[in-house]
Design a protein around this motif. Sequence first.
Motif, PDB file in Angstrom:
ATOM      1  N   LYS A  11     -14.118 -12.607 -46.317  1.00  0.00           N
ATOM      2  CA  LYS A  11     -12.894 -12.902 -47.063  1.00  0.00           C
ATOM      3  C   LYS A  11     -13.131 -12.758 -48.563  1.00  0.00           C
ATOM      4  O   LYS A  11     -12.289 -12.214 -49.293  1.00  0.00           O
ATOM      5  CB  LYS A  11     -12.424 -14.317 -46.734  1.00  0.00           C
TER       6      LYS A  11
ATOM      7  N   LYS B  19     -17.773 -15.320 -42.089  1.00  0.00           N
ATOM      8  CA  LYS B  19     -16.321 -15.150 -42.273  1.00  0.00           C
ATOM      9  C   LYS B  19     -15.911 -15.345 -43.733  1.00  0.00           C
ATOM     10  O   LYS B  19     -15.093 -14.593 -44.264  1.00  0.00           O
ATOM     11  CB  LYS B  19     -15.573 -16.140 -41.383  1.00  0.00           C
TER      12      LYS B  19
ATOM     13  N   ASN C  79     -11.201 -10.283 -51.205  1.00  0.00           N
ATOM     14  CA  ASN C  79     -10.456 -10.864 -52.327  1.00  0.00           C
ATOM     15  C   ASN C  79     -11.223 -10.847 -53.638  1.00  0.00           C
ATOM     16  O   ASN C  79     -10.733 -11.367 -54.647  1.00  0.00           O
ATOM     17  CB  ASN C  79     -10.061 -12.308 -51.994  1.00  0.00           C
TER      18      ASN C  79
END
Length: 772
Positions: A350, A346, A354
């Motif tokens: 992310k 996870k 980003n």
Amino acid sequence: MLNKGRLTVLLPIIVIVLFYGWCFLFEEAEWLRTLGAIVFPLISYIICYKWIMHTWKISLGDKKNFWSLMGLGMLLNLSANLLWLYTFLSKGVTYFSNFSLLLWLLAYVFFLIALTYKTKTISSSITNSNYKFNIIVFMIAAIVLSIHYIIIPIWHLWNYSIFEMFFMIFYPITDLAILFVITYLYYLSKYSKERGLVFFLVVAFGIQIIADFIFVYLSLTDSYKIGSIYDPLWAISTMFIGYAALFAQKNKSEAQSIYQNYDANKEKLFPYGSVFILLIFGLDSYNWDFNALSIGLLIIFFMIIGRQLLVVKKNKTLMSEYEYLAYHDSLTGLKNRACFNEDLTKILEKAKINNREVGLLLIDLDRFKLVNDTLGHYFGDSLLKKVSERLKLRFKENHWFYRLGGDEFIFILPDKSEKECVVIAELILKEFSKSFAVDNHDITITPSMGISLYPVNGEDLEQLFKNADAAMYMAKGSGSNKFQLYTKDINDILTRKLKLENELTTAIENKQLLLHYQPIIELQSGKMVGMEALLRWEHPELGSISPAEFIPIAEETGQIVPIGEWVLKNACKQNVVWQEAGYPFLCMAVNVSFRQFQHNNFICSVKNILDETGLQPEFLELEITESIIQNVNQSMEVLQQLRNIGVKTGIDDFGTGYSSLHILKELPIDTIKIDRIFIDDCPNSQNYAIVKAVNDIALHLNLRVVAEGIETEQQLNALTQINCGFGQGFLFNKAVNSQEFERLLLREARYISRYGRCLIPMKVHFHQHGCE
């Protein structure tokens, strides 16, 4: 002033607010009220259709198909309102035409197809079906209420035309189908990364269904009037469909689905809420007329529901406990490997979105197996707890700390650069510099750490962990108690190490191992009094491989035991050959690894080799490292058995490991070999004083002292001045193969025969003439 993005989002809200204002302002003016009921939804349809078409253009695959169906449905809504506006302005008819009704119904059909398609694409990757019971209960309640309050009343009203009857019955049936699909989507959204999109769709069509049922119910009771306060509900529904399209534009790069934990209490809303609503309406249909039977039924009903809730609560508690055990280490309470895998996946997703860095810091405790072997597994477990507690306390602001198993721990460091990871590694080393108090003992243990970084060292979990592990092994192999950043060169080193590990298994069979021998000299007389057998590996492809490189590999893999036996057997056999050839009877020194020394069959192996080769025990000396002192009781027993056999023993590399003068006097050994690091700077350093002190102590304990690594005459003179008995090194001769060593023996024998003595300068002479 609002920017363009905010104005876009606020535009439908402004339309809704104006719509409600229009409804209240012109509540008594039918013509204006009808105009508002047509125009404001028309504006919302246009805005929503524009957003849907833009989303359709930028979407791909299944998503593009979904938005094309939604676009067709919205276009039919738009067309129905335009047709109504035309008939209203041209003919002055306030009520919508049958053709408009048909277009709206077709729009619902396309919406239903679109939602079903979305449900299929999401559910294709989800196997969980616990929610299906809840959906069935909810839909039964919805269908029963629809039949009772909508369909049956419509069926008994014959004053409508056949088309109107068809429309009014098909309307709730279509709504029920849509209700089923959005309920299904609601549950699927808990497992999907499209849950934001699904939220807007569920709210949109939920409001639409509520508006439809209000419209049908009010129409049946002759209470509906166009432009009432309920009409903006359809425009609100359209607004949320538009927001779903905007959300899809913003999140078009997200993955299809991933498991997400959610509050299981929300699941109870559908089945239990549906039952209670149905119960209330059921009692209302009987005008709340209770008797003994109905009261008893209600009491039993609530008792069963209450008991079911308790069972569900208990099961939830058990599931929480099982989930905790599944994701946490039972010994330390830290999160475990399974949790690490999920969390890192996870975090990497992310970080990819980003464009951020992620550090992985793997920790392995040095010599932890030795703690378990010497002090016991209970002590080792207690030490692991202490390590976990200290690191948790020191880095409590970082929740990404895991125990992978054994003595391996790992940190996930989100949004950390290489420099920041290094700072954390240095802090960890500082924490380990303080001893751990375990059961009234102070234990000092050190960590080896490997660091890899996303995305430079890997873009997925497997690659990052593999590289952190490789870096950690490099740190451990270069001295421990340090950290190592992963570099590309590490792969080459580990690839070579793996190749050596594989080739070493067949090195004996392929006759790649051989022994070299180095003379041991009596320093005062220059006489050769013994020799040390040293292992060499000549690889046909890689050439000569240093023992410093392959011996640690043999230790790690356990191959040192059979290799050690091979060395011992061949060294003994060679000594017998030289003795039978008439050379002086000299003692053969053979190195024995600590792992080999601890082996249960070690004493039997030594006896068998002596019997098989015919070497007398007094001509064999086994050299063991100082690590034997760590398990002194077992070591003393083995050493005593060797003494009983007649085999000499000595401590190799004395002064570099676990030296204990107190234990030294208790050990049944014959020789101490002073490590070359103390000889290198003699006589111009403090090492000289250490060598002198060790020599004096050994002499008082009746132990023979051998100085290793003698390379200069200055070192030799310094050692003879302190009465050091024996030595070996390049000053006399380097280790050579059996043929070259036999020449040394021959020259030694000839010189003694001619002069009756042997002097050190003669050894230097040999060295200078290429016998090194």
